[in-house]
Design an enzyme around this catalytic site. Structure first.
Site, PDB file in Angstrom:
ATOM      1  N   ASP A  70       0.608   2.565   3.790  1.00 12.42           N
ATOM      2  CA  ASP A  70      -0.286   3.622   3.300  1.00 12.42           C
ATOM      3  C   ASP A  70       0.492   4.927   3.189  1.00 12.42           C
ATOM      4  OD1 ASP A  70      -2.484   4.937   2.337  1.00 12.42           O
ATOM      5  OD2 ASP A  70      -3.623   4.908   4.211  1.00 12.42           O
ATOM      6  N   LEU A  82       2.581   6.638  -4.816  1.00 18.81           N
ATOM      7  CA  LEU A  82       3.726   7.261  -5.468  1.00 18.81           C
ATOM      8  C   LEU A  82       3.340   8.526  -6.227  1.00 18.81           C
ATOM      9  CD1 LEU A  82       5.694   4.134  -6.739  1.00 18.81           C
ATOM     10  CD2 LEU A  82       6.034   5.470  -4.647  1.00 18.81           C
ATOM     11  N   ARG A  83       2.028   8.789  -6.347  1.00 18.75           N
ATOM     12  CA  ARG A  83       1.471  10.047  -6.893  1.00 18.75           C
ATOM     13  C   ARG A  83       1.705  10.255  -8.390  1.00 18.75           C
ATOM     14  NH1 ARG A  83      -1.947  10.158  -2.965  1.00 18.75           N
ATOM     15  NH2 ARG A  83      -1.190  10.984  -0.969  1.00 18.75           N
ATOM     16  N   HIS A 112      -5.783  -0.941   5.449  1.00 20.70           N
ATOM     17  CA  HIS A 112      -5.661  -0.126   6.671  1.00 20.70           C
ATOM     18  C   HIS A 112      -6.774  -0.334   7.717  1.00 20.70           C
ATOM     19  CE1 HIS A 112      -8.314   2.229   4.136  1.00 20.70           C
ATOM     20  NE2 HIS A 112      -7.334   2.806   3.460  1.00 20.70           N
ATOM     21  N   HIS A 157       0.831  -1.207   0.000  1.00 18.08           N
ATOM     22  CA  HIS A 157       0.000   0.000   0.000  1.00 18.08           C
ATOM     23  C   HIS A 157       0.865   1.256   0.000  1.00 18.08           C
ATOM     24  CE1 HIS A 157      -4.124   1.615   1.449  1.00 18.08           C
ATOM     25  NE2 HIS A 157      -3.465   2.564   0.812  1.00 18.08           N
TER      26      HIS A 157
END
Length: 428
Positions: free
Chosen positions: A302, A58-59, A229, A55
């Site tokens: 995350d 990396l945008r 999560h 999770h």
């Protein structure tokens, strides 16, 4: 592939050995080994299989002001990671073969970690029309995990269909479990702290109910479901019951949900804003116990970098998310190893072996043995360091652990025999 001699390393924290690596694989394990190769003196550090994160955000593409595949890979290598799964909430969304192949290719170009794109379950993450899972699974990126992370696949008919496809394709559906009808306008965990601060409450039931529904759907489809999560103690009970019934469900907990609670929100600092929200001490205690027991399978960071303009603002306007790749190991040591809940083999299980298994990776999370890939993290268990967001490799600095002194330091990361990071320096 590289040749390497690692000396004085302690696999899983046990007796020190030397490890000779040839052509990217372990060629020999013993004492007093020699070779005309590069030498890495471990200095008695603990040797673990390289970490795998299911999770990571990396945008790229579209959010390069916050993170890129390159900067995220730098952070991952420094944190002991050798493989990461890149979430699809990019711009454009990773809902086609073209986008997932771009992310995969960028990972190969950087070459510090194996970057595995996660494909979107629905087109545009809109929850209306299922994306072409099969096309992404058969693409060069070989997508094996799909998620609308950041948004819940809320429509049960659509989720059921996705799980059925996942079963046929032998892939995993990773669910962001949040019933948005219960969280509209929510800003913090529904409880005493939120009431005191005047923040709209986010009930744990919003997570629990989706997990219960999806476990039932996964059981019916015979599919692999992964719950992102987990944050609520009640969700743990749902997972325990589902696993006892044979449901193919796995789950992750983040480092911040192992350590932090909603008590830290009193400053209204948006660095503590995250989705799902930080919950109570009882929930944190339940997360630790469930991870030790195996009801929660893995730690997923995350990792969610945000440029300053998205985080340095008033609470309600701030984007949720926290950095995690470089601090994950230390938080796991602090919350799980130091109290005796996990030993070093347990750390390998939750940070490497089970994540690789869930993500269908055959060359990660492998035993430290002759013939296996030389993909490792070396950890100094006695070191202590102070977290400074500005010193981390990510483009963003939004760490909730700013100023904390945490145990354990990753001294080196090795990917198939090549040292990718050593004493904080990355070998790009």
């Amino acid at each position: 592939m590289s040749d390497l001699l690692i000396t004085n390393a302690r696999p899983y924290g046990e007796d020190a050995v030397d490890i000779l690596v040839r052509d990217g694989a372990v060629a020999e394990v013993g004492s007093g080994l020699r070779g005309d190769v590069e030498v890495l003196d471990a200095g008695g550090a603990v040797l673990l299989p390289g970490f795998v994160d299911l999770h990571t955000h990396l945008r790229e593409p579209g959010g390069e002001e916050s993170e890129t595949v390159e900067s995220g890979s730098l952070a991952a290598a420094r944190g002991g990671y050798t493989a990461v799964f890149a979430m699809p909430n990019t711009d454009p969304v990773a809902d086609t073969a073209v986008v997932v192949e771009h992310v995969h290719r960028r990972g190969e170009e950087v070459g510090l970690v194996d970057v595995h794109p996660v494909g979107a379950v629905t087109v545009g993450l809109e929850g209306v029309k299922m994306a072409e899972l099969g096309t992404m699974a058969r693409s060069r990126a070989k997508v094996r995990m799909f998620s609308d992370d950041g948004r819940c696949v809320h429509d049960p008919v659509l989720m059921r269909r996705a799980l059925e496809y996942a079963s046929a394709l032998d892939v995993v559906i990773a669910q962001h479990a949040e019933d948005h009808r219960l969280t509209a306008g929510a800003q913090a965990h529904e409880g005493v702290v939120a009431s005191q601060l005047g923040l709209a409450g986010w009930p744990a039931t919003a997570e629990e109910t989706i997990v219960a529904r999806d476990c039932a759907l996964a059981r019916e489809a015979g599919a692999a479901l992964h719950v992102c999560h987990v944050s609520s103690a009640r969700t743990v009970e749902v997972l325990r019951a589902a696993k006892a019934q044979g449901v193919r469900v796995s789950a992750e907990v983040t480092p911040h949900h192992l350590l932090l609670t909603d008590a830290g929100l009193t400053s209204y600092d948006p660095v503590n804003k995250v989705n799902p929200p930080l919950r109570t001490g009882e929930d944190t205690k339940a997360m630790r116990a469930a991870l030790a027991e195996g009801v929660i399978d893995v730690v997923g960071t995350d990792h969610a970098p945000h440029a300053a303009q998205y985080k340095d603002t008033e609470w309600a306007a701030a984007r949720p998310g926290m950095l995690g790749l470089e601090t994950a190991l230390s938080v796991v040591v602090h919350t799980m190893v130091e109290p005796g809940l996990l030993d070093w083999r347990g750390v390998a299980r939750v940070l490497s072996e089970r994540p690789a298994e869930i993500g269908r990776l055959t060359d990660q999370g492998r035993p430290i043995a002759v013939g296996e890939p030389a993909t490792f993290a070396l950890v100094d268990p006695d070191a202590v360091w102070t977290v400074r967001g500005a010193a981390l490799a990510s483009k963003a600095t939004n760490t909730p652990f700013e100023g904390m002194r945490l145990p354990a330091v990753v001294t080196a990361t090795v990917l198939r025999g090549r040292i990718t990071a050593r004493n904080g320096e990355v070998n790009a």
